[in-house]
Write a protein that holds these residues in place. Structure first.
Motif, PDB file in Angstrom:
ATOM      1  N   SER A 177       0.012   4.076  -2.681  1.00  0.00           N
ATOM      2  CA  SER A 177      -0.515   3.725  -1.434  1.00  0.00           C
ATOM      3  C   SER A 177      -2.245   3.821  -1.471  1.00  0.00           C
ATOM      4  N   ARG A 213      -2.685   4.014   3.613  1.00  0.00           N
ATOM      5  CA  ARG A 213      -1.675   3.147   4.361  1.00  0.00           C
ATOM      6  C   ARG A 213      -1.073   2.510   2.949  1.00  0.00           C
ATOM      7  N   ASP A 214      -0.475   1.384   3.502  1.00  0.00           N
ATOM      8  CA  ASP A 214       0.301   0.639   2.212  1.00  0.00           C
ATOM      9  C   ASP A 214       1.018   1.412   1.532  1.00  0.00           C
ATOM     10  N   ARG A 236       3.949   2.504  -0.512  1.00  0.00           N
ATOM     11  CA  ARG A 236       5.011   1.529  -1.281  1.00  0.00           C
ATOM     12  C   ARG A 236       6.034   2.804  -1.999  1.00  0.00           C
TER      13      ARG A 236
END
Length: 137
Positions: free
Chosen positions: A10, A73-74, A76
Motif C-alpha cells: 500500500s 491507499r492503493d 493491493r
C-alpha cells in the motif's frame, strides 16, 4: 486452525517520520500478540509492504481493518496462501524502515517493493514470494 501468510502493498497517504513509524510498529506488535499473528512491515519511500501470518479468519479480519485505515491507499493484496510454518515466528511484528538504508539485505528489499509497485516478477517469482524467500534462507 490452519496457518496462512498474507502479503500486501500500500501507499502511505503522506510520508511518515521515524516517530510515527515507531508508534505504528508498537501498536501492531501489541495488537498482533493478542490475536496469534506474526509478521513484518517494510517501509520505503512512502510505500508499505507487510507480511502477516496466522489463522485465515484472523488474517481476513485484520486485512479488512487495514483496508479501512486512512493512513494508506492503493491497497493491493499480493499473496494469501496456506503455509507450512511461520517465516517470522520470532516477531508479533517486525519493522524495517528502508529509508534508514541500514537494513540487512537493503538492496533486495527495495527491489521487492519496486517490483510489487510495478506488478513485475523477480526471477519468475512474484514480489511477495521473493520477499518470503529472502527470510526463509
Amino acid at each position: 486452525m490452519s496457518l496462512y501468510q498474507l502479503v500486501y502493498l500500500s501507499q502511505s497517504t503522506r510520508k511518515l517520520d521515524k516517530e510515527e513509524l515507531f508508534a505504528l510498529w508498537k501498536q501492531a506488535k501489541a495488537n498482533n500478540g493478542t490475536i496469534d499473528v506474526t509478521g513484518s512491515l517494510f517501509y520505503n519511500g512512502g510505500w508499505f509492504m507487510q507480511v502477516l501470518e496466522g489463522p485465515a479468519p484472523t488474517l481476513a479480519s485484520l486485512y479488512d481493518k487495514i483496508a479501512k485505515d486512512p493512513r494508506h491507499r492503493d491497497l493491493r493484496l499480493l499473496y494469501n496462501e496456506p503455509a507450512a510454518y511461520r517465516t517470522f515466528v520470532r516477531w508479533t511484528m517486525n519493522m524495517t524502515n528502508l529509508e534508514d538504508r541500514q537494513a540487512d539485505r537493503y538492496e533486495e528489499l527495495v527491489e521487492v517493493i519496486e517490483a510489487a509497485k510495478a506488478g513485475r516478477k523477480i526471477h519468475a517469482l512474484s514480489a511477495a514470494v521473493t520477499l518470503l524467500n529472502i527470510f526463509k534462507s
